[in-house]
Design an enzyme around this catalytic site. Structure first.
Site, PDB file in Angstrom:
ATOM      1  CB  SER A   2      -0.918   0.027   1.225  1.00  0.00           C
ATOM      2  OG  SER A   2      -1.583   1.274   1.276  1.00  0.00           O
ATOM      3  CB  SER A  40      -2.499   4.587   2.085  1.00  0.00           C
ATOM      4  OG  SER A  40      -3.421   4.272   1.080  1.00  0.00           O
ATOM      5  CB  THR A  99      -7.211  -1.475   0.991  1.00  0.00           C
ATOM      6  OG1 THR A  99      -7.129  -1.813  -0.390  1.00  0.00           O
ATOM      7  CG2 THR A  99      -6.103  -2.187   1.741  1.00  0.00           C
ATOM      8  CE  LYS A 102     -11.394  -0.502  -0.830  1.00  0.00           C
ATOM      9  NZ  LYS A 102     -11.188   0.097  -2.144  1.00  0.00           N
ATOM     10  CG  ASN A 133     -12.390   4.492   0.836  1.00  0.00           C
ATOM     11  OD1 ASN A 133     -13.314   5.202   1.253  1.00  0.00           O
ATOM     12  ND2 ASN A 133     -11.395   4.967   0.128  1.00  0.00           N
ATOM     13  CB  ALA A 151     -19.550  -7.281 -11.238  1.00  0.00           C
ATOM     14  N   GLY A 152     -16.896  -6.162  -8.946  1.00  0.00           N
ATOM     15  CA  GLY A 152     -16.496  -6.270  -7.545  1.00  0.00           C
ATOM     16  C   GLY A 152     -16.754  -4.975  -6.787  1.00  0.00           C
ATOM     17  CB  SER A 210     -13.105  -0.974  -7.364  1.00  0.00           C
ATOM     18  OG  SER A 210     -12.880  -2.056  -8.221  1.00  0.00           O
ATOM     19  CE1 TYR A 270      -3.404   1.575  -6.420  1.00  0.00           C
ATOM     20  CE2 TYR A 270      -1.021   1.614  -6.235  1.00  0.00           C
ATOM     21  CZ  TYR A 270      -2.258   1.376  -5.686  1.00  0.00           C
ATOM     22  OH  TYR A 270      -2.350   0.919  -4.390  1.00  0.00           O
TER      23      TYR A 270
HETATM   24  P1  NDP Z   1     -12.888  -7.489  -6.320  1.00  0.00           P
HETATM   25  O1  NDP Z   1     -12.167  -8.748  -5.963  1.00  0.00           O
HETATM   26  O2  NDP Z   1     -13.993  -7.024  -5.414  1.00  0.00           O
HETATM   27  O3  NDP Z   1     -13.549  -7.683  -7.812  1.00  0.00           O
HETATM   28  C1  NDP Z   1     -12.826  -8.130  -8.900  1.00  0.00           C
HETATM   29  C2  NDP Z   1     -13.740  -8.258 -10.149  1.00  0.00           C
HETATM   30  O4  NDP Z   1     -12.897  -8.550 -11.263  1.00  0.00           O
HETATM   31  C3  NDP Z   1     -14.755  -9.389 -10.079  1.00  0.00           C
HETATM   32  O5  NDP Z   1     -15.940  -8.975 -10.714  1.00  0.00           O
HETATM   33  C4  NDP Z   1     -14.072 -10.531 -10.841  1.00  0.00           C
HETATM   34  O6  NDP Z   1     -14.981 -11.380 -11.519  1.00  0.00           O
HETATM   35  C5  NDP Z   1     -13.301  -9.773 -11.885  1.00  0.00           C
HETATM   36  N1  NDP Z   1     -12.077 -10.462 -12.315  1.00  0.00           N
HETATM   37  C6  NDP Z   1     -11.064 -10.893 -11.522  1.00  0.00           C
HETATM   38  N2  NDP Z   1     -10.063 -11.404 -12.278  1.00  0.00           N
HETATM   39  C7  NDP Z   1     -10.469 -11.290 -13.572  1.00  0.00           C
HETATM   40  C8  NDP Z   1      -9.873 -11.651 -14.808  1.00  0.00           C
HETATM   41  N3  NDP Z   1      -8.661 -12.237 -14.875  1.00  0.00           N
HETATM   42  N4  NDP Z   1     -10.560 -11.407 -15.946  1.00  0.00           N
HETATM   43  C9  NDP Z   1     -11.777 -10.827 -15.912  1.00  0.00           C
HETATM   44  N5  NDP Z   1     -12.408 -10.458 -14.758  1.00  0.00           N
HETATM   45  C10 NDP Z   1     -11.750 -10.696 -13.597  1.00  0.00           C
HETATM   46  O7  NDP Z   1     -11.766  -6.393  -6.491  1.00  0.00           O
HETATM   47  P2  NDP Z   1     -11.892  -4.795  -6.314  1.00  0.00           P
HETATM   48  O8  NDP Z   1     -13.069  -4.312  -7.092  1.00  0.00           O
HETATM   49  O9  NDP Z   1     -11.829  -4.424  -4.871  1.00  0.00           O
HETATM   50  O10 NDP Z   1     -10.510  -4.291  -6.966  1.00  0.00           O
HETATM   51  C11 NDP Z   1     -10.271  -4.490  -8.339  1.00  0.00           C
HETATM   52  C12 NDP Z   1      -8.989  -3.794  -8.765  1.00  0.00           C
HETATM   53  O11 NDP Z   1      -9.102  -2.378  -8.613  1.00  0.00           O
HETATM   54  C13 NDP Z   1      -7.743  -4.213  -7.964  1.00  0.00           C
HETATM   55  O12 NDP Z   1      -6.684  -4.417  -8.871  1.00  0.00           O
HETATM   56  C14 NDP Z   1      -7.489  -3.020  -7.063  1.00  0.00           C
HETATM   57  O13 NDP Z   1      -6.102  -2.903  -6.760  1.00  0.00           O
HETATM   58  C15 NDP Z   1      -7.968  -1.861  -7.938  1.00  0.00           C
HETATM   59  N6  NDP Z   1      -8.389  -0.673  -7.143  1.00  0.00           N
HETATM   60  C16 NDP Z   1      -7.744   0.529  -7.352  1.00  0.00           C
HETATM   61  C17 NDP Z   1      -8.111   1.675  -6.648  1.00  0.00           C
HETATM   62  C18 NDP Z   1      -7.399   2.983  -6.894  1.00  0.00           C
HETATM   63  O14 NDP Z   1      -7.506   3.899  -6.057  1.00  0.00           O
HETATM   64  N7  NDP Z   1      -6.716   3.144  -8.002  1.00  0.00           N
HETATM   65  C19 NDP Z   1      -9.204   1.633  -5.637  1.00  0.00           C
HETATM   66  C20 NDP Z   1      -9.836   0.332  -5.513  1.00  0.00           C
HETATM   67  C21 NDP Z   1      -9.427  -0.776  -6.253  1.00  0.00           C
HETATM   68  P3  NDP Z   1     -15.719 -12.652 -10.807  1.00  0.00           P
HETATM   69  O15 NDP Z   1     -16.957 -12.082 -10.159  1.00  0.00           O
HETATM   70  O16 NDP Z   1     -16.048 -13.542 -11.938  1.00  0.00           O
HETATM   71  O17 NDP Z   1     -14.743 -13.234  -9.846  1.00  0.00           O
END
Ligand code: NDP
Length: 260
Positions: A13, A15, A57, A61, A82, A118-119, A121, A204
């Protein structure tokens, strides 16, 4: 006055660098550290750390959202927190990821956006875009998480069907973070990118395959660094407001924007 970022893993991190530099530049006696919360450890354990506030993080969250005594602003709609303030034994929750993202793309004034993933973020990004009246389409490789968007006015797909052009295409998946994966098959992604005005990757510190593909098609790109900085600035403001500390916001912006 101590703060920390809580996650698992947490060693990567950035931060602490952002917040500690801001404390130094503003002459505020504060310290910001990292805390590794074990996945089997109760979130309420954080109350015993005597922190004034924290950032949360991956993967906590949503746990943070469910553990707070009170939730403020857009975090209520997103269902993810967050930023936390500890106040008189209570935990107060906020979300600064959503606005942090929006500030990055505001000047583009997009009419529509395609979110890949669809996670957690994706939820933050989708909610702020809808709040700003931008049409949102979402695609995820599996159906399960699309359920979270069921009551939400956006188009969702688990197999590829969207054919419309999108001003903005956002990768919210970790695809490309530690491998050479694209978040969507190239045969579908390339035609969409060709018609887009901006390709935005939340990842990033890395030139991802998604951004490389967009650049090869001469599309403007942005990685997640500006979003990271924006969410940190907004969190810092919440932290200081909770302590009744006023400061020069211009110095805060300058200190965080140039340190990474
Ligand atoms: P989550 O684990 O909550 O969600 C991940 C999503 O991505 C899911 O929908 C998952 O699908 C999908 N996924 C995972 N791997 C793959 C792949 N290889 N191909 C296609 N789809 C995939 O993660 P977050 O939403 O919390 O974070 C996602 C990213 O965003 C991370 O890399 C994180 O570091 C970055 N981030 C950056 C921030 C910033 O300030 N710049 C802030 C927050 C996050 P499925 O449902 O099928 O598993």
């Amino acid at each position: 006055m101590q703060f920390a970022v809580i996650g698992n893993p947490i060693s990567h991190s950035l931060s602490p660098i952002l917040h500690n530099h801001a404390f130094k530049m503003l002459g505020i006696p504060g310290f910001y550290g990292r805390y590794l919360l074990q996945e089997n450890q109760s979130f309420y354990h954080l109350r015993s750390l005597h922190l004034k506030g924290a950032n949360i993080t991956v993967p906590f969250k949503e746990v943070a959202f469910n553990s707070c005594d009170e939730i403020f602003g857009i975090a209520r709609e997103i269902g993810a927190v967050n930023t936390i303030i500890f106040e008189k034994g209570r935990m107060l929750g906020y979300n600064t990821d959503a606005l942090g993202f929006y500030l990055c793309i505001k000047d583009l004034a997009p009419k529509n956006a395609l979110i890949i993933g669809a996670g957690g973020s994706a939820k933050a990004v989708a909610h702020i875009l809808k709040q700003k009246e931008i049409s949102v389409t979402l695609i995820n490789r599996s159906k399960e998480r699309l359920k979270d968007f069921k009551n939400f006015e956006c188009f969702t797909f688990d197999t590829f069907t969207p054919k419309n052009p999108y001003d903005l295409i956002i990768n919210t998946t970790p695809a490309g973070l530690i491998n050479s994966d694209l978040p969507l098959a190239k045969e579908y992604l390339s035609p969409l990118l060709k018609k887009a005005r901006l390709a935005f990757d939340l990842i990033y510190g890395r030139q991802t395959p998604f951004l490389t593909l967009a650049k090869s098609l001469n599309i403007a790109t942005s990685d997640g660094k500006a979003m990271l900085i924006n969410q940190a600035i907004l969190a810092f403001e919440i932290f200081m407001e909770s302590q009744n500390i006023t400061f020069d916001t211009k110095i805060l912006h300058q200190s965080m924007q140039h340190i990474l």
